[in-house]
Design an enzyme around this catalytic site. Structure first.
Site, PDB file in Angstrom:
ATOM      1  N   CYS A  64      -0.527  -0.305  -5.715  1.00  0.00           N
ATOM      2  CA  CYS A  64      -0.399  -0.569  -4.269  1.00  0.00           C
ATOM      3  C   CYS A  64      -1.687  -0.219  -3.524  1.00  0.00           C
ATOM      4  O   CYS A  64      -2.148   0.928  -3.561  1.00  0.00           O
ATOM      5  CB  CYS A  64       0.776   0.230  -3.705  1.00  0.00           C
ATOM      6  SG  CYS A  64       0.828   0.290  -1.902  1.00  0.00           S
ATOM      7  N   GLY A  65      -2.255  -1.191  -2.817  1.00  0.00           N
ATOM      8  CA  GLY A  65      -3.474  -0.962  -2.058  1.00  0.00           C
ATOM      9  C   GLY A  65      -3.314   0.055  -0.954  1.00  0.00           C
ATOM     10  O   GLY A  65      -4.201   0.885  -0.709  1.00  0.00           O
ATOM     11  N   HIS A  66      -2.170   0.029  -0.251  1.00  0.00           N
ATOM     12  CA  HIS A  66      -1.916   0.998   0.821  1.00  0.00           C
ATOM     13  C   HIS A  66      -1.837   2.419   0.246  1.00  0.00           C
ATOM     14  O   HIS A  66      -2.296   3.382   0.876  1.00  0.00           O
ATOM     15  CB  HIS A  66      -0.617   0.654   1.556  1.00  0.00           C
ATOM     16  CG  HIS A  66      -0.686  -0.628   2.327  1.00  0.00           C
ATOM     17  ND1 HIS A  66      -1.579  -0.840   3.345  1.00  0.00           N
ATOM     18  CD2 HIS A  66       0.033  -1.772   2.221  1.00  0.00           C
ATOM     19  CE1 HIS A  66      -1.402  -2.060   3.846  1.00  0.00           C
ATOM     20  NE2 HIS A  66      -0.433  -2.638   3.175  1.00  0.00           N
ATOM     21  N   CYS A  67      -1.250   2.538  -0.930  1.00  0.00           N
ATOM     22  CA  CYS A  67      -1.144   3.851  -1.578  1.00  0.00           C
ATOM     23  C   CYS A  67      -2.532   4.381  -1.951  1.00  0.00           C
ATOM     24  O   CYS A  67      -2.816   5.569  -1.783  1.00  0.00           O
ATOM     25  CB  CYS A  67      -0.275   3.763  -2.833  1.00  0.00           C
ATOM     26  SG  CYS A  67       1.406   3.161  -2.537  1.00  0.00           S
TER      27      CYS A  67
END
Length: 492
Positions: A64-67
């Site tokens: 996950c990029g946001h993570c």
């Protein structure tokens, strides 16, 4: 799909622990090379959480990029909070791991990252609704770890506590005891992640409202509409309903001003049908539209409608979601929780009340977003759009395997050659259709298909039975066998 519009604006996952590894939060040790965020999984999650009165847990996925963006900020915040008195523990759980999916399901994790605040050994669970950068995380969690309601002893206290762009709830009491005060503090504890609560013995300290009252009463102070509202029913359900209903603007503003974003989130999370007027805020006639729309909101807000006015510049995501074009502005969209939408493009200000009246009378037909019908559709995997869904899937009299996909979805891209191979193998079978539908560009009947992720596969037999297939990627052999089994049921 309608009930999931707000999901586009949210993230998920945060967990915390300590106890078992006290040296990891020691303020005296060098932070170099040390990880302050505790790693939890199915083997130690329950035991660790049960030992803490306050712990924060992030549920994440490695891809996950946001993570990935949150990770260094979360670690920095954990380092700072390890020196807090008492230490505040931050933890994380890899929810993508099969062994941890039961925990993720228990905590209703539907996206990444998801962050939860766990209190009293995990007995009380709240969503983390604070910032995503280190300093903001630290400030938010320090406040969440303190008293749910702050005592206001002076006008200076009130000025420091009550800002200009947020909702504040203050209880005015003759004494800090009794059933009313206990109910107020209980509600403050329950809703502390959503609102700021304070209590005082003297209403003269507060910047708005009658200053001679001695209470008990609750005063909600807000930066919009009537600026403050008083309430004297201290039953918990009545108090909570009062706060939820009066803490949102009559008309929510959707633009690039960050101070409006919390109200936009609340707007999309409420259970009512949603009316959205999209217009250029810099246009000469904006004030006229805003005035007429506000009058309509006053008239219809008791009829299960919530109202938002969105600036075109800030609403590109909404335009993409609804399949709208800027040349349709000014336009109004009403969306129901069942996915139905009603649309009026190039709306004149004076026609707002007339169109809403027609809508309430059931005289406006639903709007359906659909890609154009393909002129040629002779590939092995047939293309379905909203306007052909009925003919290809429901009225064809054939066995149809239908994939709901998103063009940007990596899992969908991996599935594409598998679906193609299955389609080729059935190309000569007139009773079988393998098809796909872009779920981001076409409306889907939510009463028939429950599409909560991509890819999602459904099989509709020629007899009319609809089966939700496993959306996890199967091997080619498994996929083919699964479809053959479903098809043979009809043929038998």
């Amino acid at each position: 799909m309608a009930e999931r519009i707000s999901v586009c604006f949210f993230f998920v996952f945060v967990l915390s622990l300590i106890a078992s590894l006290p040296k990891q939060i020691s303020a005296d040790e060098s932070a170099e090379g040390k990880e302050f965020v505790l790693t939890l999984d199915h083997s130690n999650f329950s035991d660790t959480v049960s030992k803490h009165n306050f712990i924060v847990v992030e549920f994440y996925a490695p891809w996950c990029g946001h993570c990935k963006k949150l990770a260094p900020e979360y670690e920095k915040a954990a380092s700072i909070l390890s020196s807090h008195d008492p230490p505040i523990v931050l933890a994380k759980v890899d929810a993508n791991e099969e062994k941890n999916k039961e925990i993720a399901s228990e905590f209703d994790v539907k996206g990444f990252p998801t962050i939860k605040i766990l209190r009293n050994g995990g007995k009380n669970i709240q969503e983390y609704k604070g910032p995503r950068e280190a300093d903001g995380i630290v400030d938010y969690l320090k406040k969440q770890n303190g008293p749910a309601s702050t005592e206001i002893k002076s006008a200076d206290d009130a000025s420091a506590f009550i800002g200009e762009n947020k909702v504040f709830i203050v209880g005015v009491f003759p004494k800090f005891s009794g059933e009313e005060f206990e109910n107020f503090t209980a509600l403050a504890e329950k809703l502390r992640s959503d609102y700021d609560f304070g209590h005082t013995l003297n209403a003269k300290h507060l910047p708005r409202g009658e200053s001679s009252v001695s209470g008990p009463l609750v005063r909600l102070i807000k930066p919009f509409d009537e600026l403050f509202v008083d309430f004297q029913d201290f039953h918990l359900e009545a108090l909570e309903k009062f706060i939820e209903e009066t803490s949102v603007p009559l008309v929510t503003i959707f633009n690039n001003d960050p101070s409006n974003h919390p109200y936009v989130i609340k707007y999309f999370n409420n259970p009512h049908a949603k009316a959205m007027l999209f217009i250029n805020f810099t246009s000469e006639d904006f004030d006229s539209y805003k005035s007429k729309y506000h009058e309509a909101a006053e008239q219809y807000r008791q009829d299960g409608l919530s109202f938002l006015v969105g600036d075109v510049e800030a609403s590109q995501g909404a335009f993409q979601y609804f399949g709208l074009k800027e040349d349709q502005v000014p336009l109004i969209v009403i969306q129901h929780n069942d996915g139905k939408k009603f649309l009026k493009p190039k709306l004149e200000a004076g026609h707002i009340p007339t169109w809403l009246k027609a809508y309430k009378a059931g005289e406006v037909q639903p709007y359906k977003k659909s890609e154009p019908i393909p002129e040629v559709n002779n590939e092995p995997v047939k293309v379905v759009v909203a306007d052909t869904l009925q003919d290809i899937v429901f009225n064809s009299g054939k066995n149809v395997l239908l994939e709901f996909y998103a063009p940007w979805c990596g899992h969908c891209k991996k599935l594409a050659p598998i679906l193609e191979e299955v389609a080729v193998s059935y190309q000569n079978d007139a009773d079988v259709v393998i098809a796909k539908l872009d779920a981001t560009a076409n409306d889907i009947p939510s009463d028939t298909f429950d599409v909560q992720g991509y890819p999602t596969l459904y099989f509709r037999s020629a007899s009319g039975k609809i089966t939700h297939k496993n959306k996890q990627l199967l091997s080619k052999k498994e996929k083919k066998m699964s479809f053959e089994k479903a098809s043979s049921c009809r043929r038998g």
